[in-house]
Design a protein around this motif. Structure first.
Motif, mmCIF file in Angstrom:
data_model
loop_
_atom_site.group_PDB
_atom_site.id
_atom_site.type_symbol
_atom_site.label_atom_id
_atom_site.label_comp_id
_atom_site.label_asym_id
_atom_site.label_seq_id
_atom_site.Cartn_x
_atom_site.Cartn_y
_atom_site.Cartn_z
ATOM 1 N N UNK A 89 0.641 -1.083 -0.079
ATOM 2 C CA UNK A 89 0.202 -0.003 0.031
ATOM 3 C C UNK A 89 0.803 1.420 -0.010
ATOM 4 N N UNK A 90 0.767 2.047 -0.895
ATOM 5 C CA UNK A 90 1.208 3.439 -1.103
ATOM 6 C C UNK A 90 0.043 4.378 -0.406
ATOM 7 N N UNK A 91 0.846 5.236 0.274
ATOM 8 C CA UNK A 91 -0.166 6.215 1.136
ATOM 9 C C UNK A 91 0.323 7.724 0.759
ATOM 10 N N UNK A 92 -0.266 8.585 0.087
ATOM 11 C CA UNK A 92 -0.036 9.701 -0.459
ATOM 12 C C UNK A 92 -0.551 10.896 0.461
ATOM 13 N N UNK A 93 0.314 11.799 1.224
ATOM 14 C CA UNK A 93 -0.003 12.698 1.917
ATOM 15 C C UNK A 93 -0.289 14.116 1.168
ATOM 16 N N UNK A 94 -1.451 14.360 0.910
ATOM 17 C CA UNK A 94 -1.549 15.753 0.406
ATOM 18 C C UNK A 94 -1.780 16.904 1.365
ATOM 19 N N UNK A 95 -2.144 16.641 2.341
ATOM 20 C CA UNK A 95 -2.570 17.778 3.531
ATOM 21 C C UNK A 95 -2.435 17.495 4.908
ATOM 22 N N UNK A 96 -1.897 18.105 5.655
ATOM 23 C CA UNK A 96 -1.831 17.610 7.150
ATOM 24 C C UNK A 96 -2.854 17.877 7.692
ATOM 25 N N UNK A 97 -3.915 16.939 7.480
ATOM 26 C CA UNK A 97 -4.993 17.166 8.104
ATOM 27 C C UNK A 97 -5.493 15.832 8.912
ATOM 28 N N UNK A 98 -6.236 15.630 9.813
ATOM 29 C CA UNK A 98 -6.484 14.194 10.240
ATOM 30 C C UNK A 98 -7.761 14.214 11.287
ATOM 31 N N UNK A 99 -8.276 13.026 11.666
ATOM 32 C CA UNK A 99 -9.272 12.950 12.509
ATOM 33 C C UNK A 99 -8.910 11.855 13.538
ATOM 34 N N UNK A 100 -9.500 11.874 14.736
ATOM 35 C CA UNK A 100 -9.269 10.627 15.688
ATOM 36 C C UNK A 100 -10.389 10.073 16.025
ATOM 37 N N UNK A 101 -10.621 8.805 16.359
ATOM 38 C CA UNK A 101 -11.731 8.009 16.928
ATOM 39 C C UNK A 101 -11.309 6.851 17.624
ATOM 40 N N UNK A 102 -12.157 6.400 18.604
ATOM 41 C CA UNK A 102 -11.820 4.770 19.150
ATOM 42 C C UNK A 102 -12.215 3.849 18.117
ATOM 43 N N UNK A 103 -11.405 2.668 18.641
ATOM 44 C CA UNK A 103 -12.104 1.385 17.750
ATOM 45 C C UNK A 103 -13.330 1.149 18.057
ATOM 46 N N UNK A 104 -13.897 1.619 19.138
ATOM 47 C CA UNK A 104 -15.262 1.309 19.417
ATOM 48 C C UNK A 104 -16.084 1.921 18.307
ATOM 49 N N UNK A 105 -15.864 3.305 18.142
ATOM 50 C CA UNK A 105 -16.646 4.256 17.295
ATOM 51 C C UNK A 105 -16.396 3.701 15.554
ATOM 52 N N UNK A 106 -15.146 3.393 15.310
ATOM 53 C CA UNK A 106 -14.673 2.972 14.197
ATOM 54 C C UNK A 106 -15.654 1.486 13.896
ATOM 55 N N UNK A 107 -15.694 0.522 14.816
ATOM 56 C CA UNK A 107 -16.625 -0.564 14.589
ATOM 57 C C UNK A 107 -17.946 -0.569 14.464
#
Length: 493
Positions: free
Chosen positions: A147-165
């Protein structure tokens, strides 16, 4: 190719590709142009993107059953794979101003890619873009897919595994490949309390990363930008020092070409630019209320009016002085952009009655294209710039960039040297109003050169830009990364 936005797809990838336009910024243009170039060069490239029905102008409710069946079959048999979820269907913009909505959208997109699209496509390699695809590299590593990951902008979000699942993504098989806010003790301990950083996860789990300019990558690794979170900088540095990170410049949209641009009053090339740019300048001046004068030096601001990144305050600080300094020369400034700083420029124009000298317009695609053709120079005094496209686009149109020496601007603009016939713009080092004034003074010094000198240099810049900044060159750089990744043994966690 996994991307949340795109402007067009080439013929041959699927019969609906010509209507799939969902754009918020440069990522859309870059994704589309890279896919097109890869496809032309023979790569078996597939694209996963959200199904923005409203933006794609597809009204499924009005399609009769036979048409609907044909439509869906063609999509299924094509290289276009749409992530289906109601959250996409009725949107009229790619991103939301609400973080919760953006999170739900990102989760729905990645759920469909991980659960449905990857198993169908069975790709040899996955190319992800920005935080909205940040969980996919971890899943890909678990699946044994590079997998290649391209970083265009330094923006992110955070969440718990609970919320992701809870959004339909079973992260248990690949949770150890994610980047947590604190070191996790185990899955259960971290599931509800330990936040996952999605951009950091994409960087951490990917087998290879790239930024969209070499200099910006080095600036981040060296800690030159305080706005880059420490964990992002550290993970990028880890990839960089292990030989798994590089910078690849974006290229301008292929429609940004004065030889074919339908928005121009008159089309032109490197040999015919002198008269054509004068005609386009008159058309632009008449349309925007500037004093009509084909010989007036025209500076164009093409970037969004973001006061944090784009250096808007540098121009506002010197606008009165620069207009008056070159009053007799008829200097004009055109701002065709939206953003929070627009009111400041409008207030300056009103206070000093600069209406015939400075125009401030809302962004319009056609007007922006015409401004590139009409202008002599563009202004990009950015504090930082991951890549930037206007400074490359302007060279296609024979408009020379005035830029701050940073990131992608450093990689694409060299100071003009009339003796050696090198360079393509004007680059200032000190990020302050004095630096920008110096850059504009240098531009005006060139503007006052004899016509034959200017014509020769601008023609050279236009020709060199087409050879240097194009999507085939960019695609070759990505193909080189793909080949490097596919030749390396995978480490699965």
């Amino acid at each position: 190719m996994v991307t949340p936005e795109i402007t067009y797809l080439p013929e041959g990838m699927g019969n609906m590709g010509n209507i799939m336009r969902a754009k918020a910024g440069g990522l859309a243009d870059v994704s589309a142009s890279l896919v097109g170039a890869l496809f032309r060069q023979g790569a078996d490239v597939h694209v996963a993107l959200p199904h923005y029905r409203r933006m794609f102008h597809i009204d499924v409710g009005k399609l009769i059953s036979d048409e609907l069946r044909v439509y869906m079959n063609h999509l299924h048999n094509s290289r276009i794979h749409l992530a289906e979820d109601r959250i996409f269907y009725y949107r009229d913009a790619v991103y939301s101003n609400y973080s919760d909505d953006s999170f739900r959208q990102a989760m729905a997109f990645q759920r469909e890619v991980i659960n449905n699209i990857i198993p169908v496509v069975e790709p040899d390699l996955i190319h992800c873009n920005d935080w909205m695809t940040g969980l996919i590299p971890a899943a890909a590593r678990r699946m044994g897919i590079p997998c290649l990951f391209t970083v265009h902008n330094i923006h992110t979000q955070k969440a718990t595994l609970d919320a992701i699942e809870d959004r339909g993504i079973d992260a248990a098989p690949f949770w150890q490949n994610l980047y947590f806010e604190r070191p996790p003790y185990n899955y259960e301990e971290s599931r509800s309390t330990n936040l996952v950083d999605q951009l950091a996860s994409g960087i951490f789990a990917a087998h290879f990363i790239n930024t969209v300019s070499p200099t910006f990558l080095r600036e981040v690794v060296d800690g030159q930008h305080s706005f880059v979170p420490a964990n992002i900088r550290q993970e990028m540095a880890n990839k960089y020092h292990s030989g798994c990170a590089t910078g690849i410049l974006n290229s301008p949209d292929e429609d940004c070409n004065p030889e074919i641009d339908q928005y121009l009053e008159i089309k032109y090339n490197a040999d015919t630019h002198v008269h054509a740019k004068q005609v386009n300048k008159i058309a632009f001046q008449a349309r925007t209320g500037l004093k009509v004068d084909q010989n007036a030096p025209l500076f164009f601001w093409p970037s969004r009016l973001d006061p944090v990144q784009k250096g808007c305050s540098l121009l506002s600080d010197i606008m009165y002085n620069v207009v008056h300094k070159y009053w007799d020369a008829g200097l004009q400034i055109a701002i065709v952009a939206n953003g929070s700083f627009q009111k400041v420029f409008r207030d300056i124009v009103a206070f000093h009655d600069f209406y015939e000298r400075v125009t401030v317009c809302d962004f319009d695609e056609g007007l922006s294209h015409l401004a590139f053709a009409a202008s002599d120079f563009i202004l990009m005094p950015s504090l930082f710039e991951p890549c930037g496209l206007p400074q490359m686009t302007s060279q296609y149109y024979g408009s020379l960039p005035v830029v701050h020496d940073t990131g992608g601007l450093h990689d694409t603009v060299e100071h003009l040297n009339l003796i050696d016939h090198t360079g393509n713009g004007f680059r200032f080092e000190n990020y302050d109003d004095g630096g920008l004034m110096w850059g504009m003074d240098e531009a005006m010094r060139f503007f006052r050169q004899p016509e034959n000198v200017k014509e020769k240099e601008i023609s050279r810049v236009m020709r060199e830009a087409k050879q240097r900044f194009n999507h085939d060159v960019t695609a070759q750089a990505y193909i080189k990364i793909y080949e490097t990744m596919l030749s390396r043994p995978l480490v699965q966690h």
